[in-house]
Write an enzyme that holds these catalytic residues in place. Sequence first.
Site, PDB file in Angstrom:
ATOM      1  N   HIS A   1       0.873  -1.180   0.000  1.00  0.00           N
ATOM      2  CA  HIS A   1       0.000   0.000   0.000  1.00  0.00           C
ATOM      3  C   HIS A   1       0.900   1.217   0.000  1.00  0.00           C
ATOM      4  O   HIS A   1       1.231   1.780   1.040  1.00  0.00           O
ATOM      5  CB  HIS A   1      -0.912  -0.029   1.230  1.00  0.00           C
ATOM      6  CG  HIS A   1      -1.960   1.047   1.231  1.00  0.00           C
ATOM      7  ND1 HIS A   1      -3.160   0.896   1.896  1.00  0.00           N
ATOM      8  CD2 HIS A   1      -2.010   2.272   0.665  1.00  0.00           C
ATOM      9  CE1 HIS A   1      -3.890   1.989   1.737  1.00  0.00           C
ATOM     10  NE2 HIS A   1      -3.192   2.851   0.997  1.00  0.00           N
TER      11      HIS A   1
ATOM     12  N   GLU B   1     -11.759   3.498   5.239  1.00  0.00           N
ATOM     13  CA  GLU B   1     -10.784   4.423   5.825  1.00  0.00           C
ATOM     14  C   GLU B   1     -11.564   5.522   6.551  1.00  0.00           C
ATOM     15  O   GLU B   1     -11.569   5.597   7.775  1.00  0.00           O
ATOM     16  CB  GLU B   1      -9.884   5.023   4.745  1.00  0.00           C
ATOM     17  CG  GLU B   1      -8.839   5.987   5.285  1.00  0.00           C
ATOM     18  CD  GLU B   1      -8.022   6.660   4.197  1.00  0.00           C
ATOM     19  OE1 GLU B   1      -7.035   7.322   4.551  1.00  0.00           O
ATOM     20  OE2 GLU B   1      -8.366   6.540   2.996  1.00  0.00           O
TER      21      GLU B   1
END
Length: 336
Positions: free
Chosen positions: A14, A198
């Site tokens: 990521h 998120e």
Amino acid sequence: MARSLAALPKAELHIHVEGTLEPDLAFEIAQRNGISLPYDSPDALRAAYDFVDLQSFLDVYFIAGGALLTLADFSDLALAYLERAHQDAVAHVELFFDPQAHVSRGVPLSDIVGGLSEALAEAHTRWGMSGSLIACFLRDRPAAEAMAVLDDLIALNSPDLVGVGLDSTEVGYPPALFRDVFARAADAGLHRVSHAGEEAPHTYITEALEALGVERVDHGVRAIDSPELVQRLAREGIALTMCPLSNKRLQVTPDLKDHPLLVLVEQGVKVTINSDDPSYFGGYIADNYEVVREVLGLTDEQAADFARTSIEVSFASPSRKAELHTLVDEWLAEED
């Protein structure tokens, strides 16, 4: 003495290449391209990194990224990150990039991919690092635009491009908007990942699994809010690529003592530690491992497990995974 986490062999899964653009390099590239950034100096740009949420970060992120115009720019950017990642013993990387942010400014897609591929090849030659590319679509732009870019990516037929993702402003842009785009990517043999959970609720994670068929979820912090979802992630082996320092800087998890990554691991979920946009969030991958050690008491054995998971859930070949697992075992076997 605990073992050096910067020496722990690991994969980074990521990482946005645009988010590795350090202020000095941004000004260097802008100057050679005749672009004027709306900041007086690298220090002034760095001073703008006082983020209160995801959008305040993205505003600065896309301004700095606007300096990138040529194949050489993308090669220099990626190689600077890969050299820094090598210092943190990153042995395999799956590099995110945002093609729409650049083709919309007239940058040829072939130059973006070509520059990034050039850097990956150089990193392999210099340090034996393996790597690949994942093209992320901007979820706050039309799905039809993403589909057009995907068709162009497929036509490029780059061996380095292994997957697609979904990023940028999350709230209000649910994953299902991109159902057809991800179906087309699957038909083309590309892996699928997506940012979800998120800032948006855990339902976005479920939607990413069901509408997009993702193999990994990027961030996934809000999974902890749903015991049923946690059980599903564990049962299906869906990994979460988590980024502690990013979550702290963007106020997703203001106090890292509350970060759920170790709780999720205890419940059987596969979790990896990554740096997301390290130029902006104050730390590369080893710094993220270190803060987990400092705040949550990460042991050497747990750190090795995170590294093993990063290798296991990567899109590297089975033979490469075996090589990297051996390196982790050797790190753990070293004397303190």
